[in-house]
Motif scaffolding. Structure first.
Motif, short mmCIF file in Angstrom:
data_model
loop_
_atom_site.label_atom_id
_atom_site.label_comp_id
_atom_site.label_asym_id
_atom_site.label_seq_id
_atom_site.Cartn_x
_atom_site.Cartn_y
_atom_site.Cartn_z
N TYR A 1 -6.67 15.62 42.55
CA TYR A 1 -7.70 14.96 43.23
C TYR A 1 -8.85 15.51 43.16
O TYR A 1 -9.30 16.81 42.86
N LEU B 1 -8.93 19.53 43.82
CA LEU B 1 -7.65 19.99 44.68
C LEU B 1 -6.50 19.56 43.88
O LEU B 1 -6.16 18.25 43.54
N PHE C 1 -1.96 21.75 49.92
CA PHE C 1 -2.89 21.57 48.91
C PHE C 1 -3.34 22.88 48.63
O PHE C 1 -3.43 23.80 49.42
N GLY C 2 -4.18 23.15 47.57
CA GLY C 2 -4.46 24.48 47.10
C GLY C 2 -5.85 24.21 47.72
O GLY C 2 -6.37 23.33 48.60
N GLN C 3 -6.64 25.47 47.69
CA GLN C 3 -7.89 25.66 48.15
C GLN C 3 -8.89 24.75 47.66
O GLN C 3 -9.97 24.71 48.39
#
Lengths: 113, 113
Positions: A35, A88, A103-105
């Motif tokens: 995203y 992301l 989600f990743g940071q």
């Protein structure tokens, strides 16, 4: 739980340069989503990868999922100021609903004209 | 243009107040999601719904409830707002088979004083 680590945390590039963002998991990825988010706004869905070795492209953005399905990369060719934002990755833990993404940071991308 | 709309972009409430965040989508999507986004903690799923009157807890449901009486509308309720619920709240939706969120709203930045 599945944790996703993105690298780098931030990236500053000159317009026209290529760049790569990575998303790594300690567990097998069953569905990997990319995203983009503009500051203070909602997310825009870019691409979804499911199969090991899968690669998808949309305009100048290419995403790939490695054969082991533990790492994904997002590559932007000839970056433009419009590519700036937060990228992301999100993944669904194996055996659970795709609705429950982790989600990743995020990676903050700045593109200088 | 298909979209997800959220009732407010910015909201300021006092501790102890009951807060309603409304989300409406016009794409006839089965799945709807509520996330909160905080610096350093990333995007975290609060609740999601895969059908009218159906809901499933996400990673951080404590202090929140949801309501989905109609397919197009998904409400997030803070029964008694607290300062640690100050955050950016994002609503999203997707088709049933798509699973993971595909279209996000612009977000509501909630401040609880």
């Amino acid at each position: 739980s599945q944790e996703l680590e993105q690298s780098p945390q931030s990236l500053i590039v000159q317009e026209g340069k290529n760049l790569t963002i990575n998303c790594t998991s300690s567990k097998t990825l069953y569905g990997l989503y990319w995203y983009k988010q503009k500051y203070g706004e909602g997310l825009i869905f870019l691409m979804m990868l499911q199969k090991g070795g899968e690669e998808k492209s949309h305009e100048k953005i290419t995403a790939k999922l490695d054969e082991k399905k533990q790492q994904s990369s997002l590559h932007i060719t000839a970056s433009q100021p419009s590519h700036a934002g937060i990228y992301l990755c999100g993944a669904a833990p194996g055996g659970t609903s795709y609705g429950k993404l982790t989600f990743g940071q995020g990676t903050i991308l700045t593109v200088h004209p | 243009d298909v979209k997800v709309t959220q009732s407010s972009r910015y909201l300021v409430k006092r501790t102890g107040e009951k807060v309603f965040l409304e989300c409406v989508q016009d794409m006839d999507h089965e799945n709807m999601f509520w996330y909160r986004q905080d610096p350093g903690l990333g995007l975290r799923l609060i609740y999601f719904s895969y059908d009218v009157k159906m809901k499933e807890k996400g990673d951080i449901p404590e202090g929140y409830s949801v309501s989905r009486e109609k397919k197009e509308r998904f409400s997030l309720i803070l029964e008694s707002a607290s300062t640690n619920q100050t955050s950016m709240y994002l609503c999203a939706s997707s088709r049933q088979l798509a699973g993971a969120p595909r279209v996000f709203g612009p977000g509501t930045r909630l401040t609880v004083l």
